[in-house]
Write an enzyme that holds these catalytic residues in place. Structure first.
Site, PDB file in Angstrom:
ATOM      1  N   THR A   1      15.376  16.901  -0.187  1.00  0.00           N
ATOM      2  CA  THR A   1      14.995  17.609   1.040  1.00  0.00           C
ATOM      3  C   THR A   1      16.057  18.674   1.317  1.00  0.00           C
ATOM      4  O   THR A   1      17.019  18.816   0.561  1.00  0.00           O
ATOM      5  CB  THR A   1      14.912  16.639   2.232  1.00  0.00           C
ATOM      6  OG1 THR A   1      16.240  16.250   2.620  1.00  0.00           O
ATOM      7  CG2 THR A   1      14.105  15.393   1.882  1.00  0.00           C
ATOM      8  N   CYS A   2      15.908  19.391   2.423  1.00  0.00           N
ATOM      9  CA  CYS A   2      16.893  20.422   2.749  1.00  0.00           C
ATOM     10  C   CYS A   2      18.258  19.818   3.070  1.00  0.00           C
ATOM     11  O   CYS A   2      19.285  20.484   2.922  1.00  0.00           O
ATOM     12  CB  CYS A   2      16.406  21.279   3.909  1.00  0.00           C
ATOM     13  SG  CYS A   2      16.071  20.353   5.424  1.00  0.00           S
TER      14      CYS A   2
ATOM     15  N   ARG B   1      19.356  16.610   1.822  1.00  0.00           N
ATOM     16  CA  ARG B   1      19.863  15.636   0.852  1.00  0.00           C
ATOM     17  C   ARG B   1      19.122  15.737  -0.473  1.00  0.00           C
ATOM     18  O   ARG B   1      17.947  16.116  -0.523  1.00  0.00           O
ATOM     19  CB  ARG B   1      19.766  14.209   1.400  1.00  0.00           C
ATOM     20  CG  ARG B   1      18.358  13.642   1.473  1.00  0.00           C
ATOM     21  CD  ARG B   1      18.341  12.230   2.026  1.00  0.00           C
ATOM     22  NE  ARG B   1      18.810  12.185   3.396  1.00  0.00           N
ATOM     23  CZ  ARG B   1      19.924  11.549   3.785  1.00  0.00           C
ATOM     24  NH1 ARG B   1      20.657  10.901   2.905  1.00  0.00           N
ATOM     25  NH2 ARG B   1      20.284  11.555   5.059  1.00  0.00           N
TER      26      ARG B   1
ATOM     27  N   GLU C   1      15.225  10.731  13.331  1.00  0.00           N
ATOM     28  CA  GLU C   1      14.092  11.651  13.106  1.00  0.00           C
ATOM     29  C   GLU C   1      13.098  11.026  12.130  1.00  0.00           C
ATOM     30  O   GLU C   1      13.488  10.389  11.150  1.00  0.00           O
ATOM     31  CB  GLU C   1      14.595  13.012  12.608  1.00  0.00           C
ATOM     32  CG  GLU C   1      15.430  12.979  11.322  1.00  0.00           C
ATOM     33  CD  GLU C   1      14.597  13.240  10.093  1.00  0.00           C
ATOM     34  OE1 GLU C   1      13.391  13.480  10.240  1.00  0.00           O
ATOM     35  OE2 GLU C   1      15.154  13.172   8.988  1.00  0.00           O
TER      36      GLU C   1
ATOM     37  N   GLN D   1      10.686  12.530  10.217  1.00  0.00           N
ATOM     38  CA  GLN D   1      10.187  13.309   9.084  1.00  0.00           C
ATOM     39  C   GLN D   1      10.668  12.776   7.741  1.00  0.00           C
ATOM     40  O   GLN D   1       9.954  12.851   6.743  1.00  0.00           O
ATOM     41  CB  GLN D   1      10.607  14.783   9.225  1.00  0.00           C
ATOM     42  CG  GLN D   1       9.861  15.558  10.290  1.00  0.00           C
ATOM     43  CD  GLN D   1      10.416  15.314  11.679  1.00  0.00           C
ATOM     44  OE1 GLN D   1      11.487  14.735  11.832  1.00  0.00           O
ATOM     45  NE2 GLN D   1       9.680  15.740  12.696  1.00  0.00           N
TER      46      GLN D   1
ATOM     47  N   GLN E   1       8.927  12.281   3.819  1.00  0.00           N
ATOM     48  CA  GLN E   1       9.492  12.929   2.635  1.00  0.00           C
ATOM     49  C   GLN E   1       9.799  11.908   1.542  1.00  0.00           C
ATOM     50  O   GLN E   1       9.580  12.176   0.355  1.00  0.00           O
ATOM     51  CB  GLN E   1      10.751  13.704   3.033  1.00  0.00           C
ATOM     52  CG  GLN E   1      10.455  14.910   3.919  1.00  0.00           C
ATOM     53  CD  GLN E   1      11.706  15.469   4.582  1.00  0.00           C
ATOM     54  OE1 GLN E   1      12.677  14.750   4.841  1.00  0.00           O
ATOM     55  NE2 GLN E   1      11.684  16.759   4.873  1.00  0.00           N
TER      56      GLN E   1
ATOM     57  N   ALA F   1       8.740  34.025  18.118  1.00  0.00           N
ATOM     58  CA  ALA F   1       8.093  33.486  16.916  1.00  0.00           C
ATOM     59  C   ALA F   1       9.125  33.011  15.903  1.00  0.00           C
ATOM     60  O   ALA F   1       8.872  32.993  14.697  1.00  0.00           O
ATOM     61  CB  ALA F   1       7.188  34.545  16.289  1.00  0.00           C
ATOM     62  N   GLY F   2      10.279  32.596  16.408  1.00  0.00           N
ATOM     63  CA  GLY F   2      11.347  32.124  15.537  1.00  0.00           C
ATOM     64  C   GLY F   2      11.197  30.659  15.169  1.00  0.00           C
ATOM     65  O   GLY F   2      10.171  30.018  15.443  1.00  0.00           O
ATOM     66  N   GLU F   3      12.255  30.113  14.590  1.00  0.00           N
ATOM     67  CA  GLU F   3      12.230  28.734  14.088  1.00  0.00           C
ATOM     68  C   GLU F   3      11.990  27.721  15.204  1.00  0.00           C
ATOM     69  O   GLU F   3      11.231  26.766  15.032  1.00  0.00           O
ATOM     70  CB  GLU F   3      13.560  28.441  13.379  1.00  0.00           C
ATOM     71  CG  GLU F   3      13.606  27.092  12.690  1.00  0.00           C
ATOM     72  CD  GLU F   3      14.914  26.875  11.950  1.00  0.00           C
ATOM     73  OE1 GLU F   3      15.325  25.708  11.820  1.00  0.00           O
ATOM     74  OE2 GLU F   3      15.532  27.869  11.508  1.00  0.00           O
TER      75      GLU F   3
END
Length: 419
Positions: free
Chosen positions: A49-50, A52, A112, A114, A118, A188-190
């Protein structure tokens, strides 16, 4: 056999290194095939993942260094680049690590959810590549059930600990059913994109996106089925919004008190909920003076987040106890599998001895030997061969003065205690 967890994460490695060690969709299948082809490696799952990249393997004892060298070769890394960032866990600690990761206890944002999805996706890749079976398969299935239990039995995921999630959670306090609301997202950012994802999870289908440049807003709108507008068009549509969430880089406020006041009149003073995540502010502070406008700023959200983080920390302590209990349960099963192999090998060896002696006795009978003598000889030889190894072990323990091992052997052989 042994279980290994080897990898890097946000605590041990920079973003630059994590990017170089990552496994993308284009190479994950090849990587899995290569990894299980390494000497001593029988199973493997790669979680990337981003935050790990981790390799989980079932492998022969002492093969962890081979896995690390393979990782370096695959990504073209020098040992010096990764040696300080790599961590390795074996057996009990590998099991505990995977369970903690699946529960969100090792995440950048504590609890979290998510990461569980994953890991499940990584496990599915390993299944498709036929890289997982047996012990590692059992471990991942167990970890999924542990994560579910932690979510059910603790409040690890009950409270918002991100600005985006906190903004949506606040909206639920005012509108019990967000699916019936219309939401205006300014920017419209992150952060706004993450807000939109949380809104979609709450079944919000009516969204408007206002941004300085339409191109970025349109990308967001396509993903979430939203209506697009420029910042200049906000006054024309503001009255339609039940909820306004704003996060831009504008140096000056975009939504003023007068604009909101006119929108409230058009709404016949139906309440409007506004969340200003921006610094500096996107919404004038005076908006909060309007009786039907509920304005929250990033400072308000931060207070909620800090309070909720304490709740999660308490829940995390409960989750750690669950992980410990479930780890011990899994390790009991895992160790029993070693005894299964040992028992099978011992039975096979004993059966071979019995078959050899039986054939010898049958041959003696065919050659005319007395049946009683042949059976006595069979019993004598069979007894001697079957007790040979235990006898040697007893003699060795006695010679070493190892009373503990002698007691264990006595118990194992089912002998009564000495008088």
């Amino acid at each position: 056999m042994s279980l290994l967890a080897l990898g890097i994460n946000h605590n041990t490695a920079s973003v630059a290194l994590r990017e170089r060690v990552a496994f993308g969709p284009d190479c994950i299948d090849r990587a899995l095939r290569e990894l299980v082809a390494q000497p001593g490696v029988s199973e493997a799952v790669i979680v990337s993942t981003c935050n790990r990249t981790e390799l989980y393997c079932s492998l022969a004892q002492g093969q962890g260094e081979q896995v690390l060298q393979w990782l370096q070769r695959f990504h073209g890394l020098d040992a010096a680049e990764v040696v300080s960032a790599i961590y390795q866990h074996q057996d009990e600690e590998a099991v505990r690590h995977l369970m903690r990761v699946a529960c969100g206890l090792d995440s950048l944002v504590l609890g979290e959810p998510q990461i569980l999805g994953q890991i499940k996706q990584s496990y599915a890749h390993a299944q498709q590549s036929e890289a997982v079976k047996g012990s590692l398969e059992r471990l991942f299935q167990k970890s999924f059930s542990v994560a579910k239990r932690v979510r059910t039995d603790t409040e690890i995921g009950a409270s918002a600990v991100s600005v985006a999630f906190a903004a949506v959670s606040l909206g639920r306090r005012i509108f019990s059913d967000l699916s019936q609301t219309k939401v205006l997202l300014v920017g419209a950012g992150e952060t706004i994109e993450l807000v939109a994802r949380h809104l979609r999870e709450q079944n919000v289908t009516q969204m408007m996106v206002a941004n300085r440049t339409l191109q970025r807003a349109q990308l967001l709108a396509e993903e979430f089925g939203a209506q697009v507008m420029t910042l200049e068009e906000i006054p024309d549509y503001l009255h339609e919004a039940d909820i306004v969430i704003s996060s831009t880089a504008s140096p000056l406020p975009i939504i003023g008190k007068g604009m909101v006041e006119r929108a409230l009149k058009a709404r016949r003073f139906k309440p409007m909920f506004l969340v200003d995540i921006a610094v500096p502010r996107d919404i004038e502070a005076e908006v909060d003076e309007l009786s039907d406008a509920y304005l929250y700023t990033v400072d308000d959200l931060q207070g909620i987040i800090e309070q909720n983080l304490e709740t999660r920390k308490r829940a995390a302590a409960e989750a750690e106890l669950i992980v410990q209990e479930e780890r011990d349960d899994f390790m009991g099963w895992y160790r029993s599998q070693h005894s299964v192999d040992l028992i099978r090998d011992y039975r096979h060896q004993s059966q071979q001895v019995a078959d050899e002696e039986l054939q010898r006795a049958l041959l003696a009978l065919q050659q005319g030997e007395n049946a009683e003598q042949a059976l006595k000889a069979l019993a004598h030889r069979l007894t001697n061969k079957l007790i040979h190894a235990p006898t040697q072990a007893l003699r060795h323990a006695a010679a070493q003065g190892d009373h503990h091992q002698l007691a264990q052997l006595r118990q194992m052989l089912g002998l009564s205690q000495e008088s």
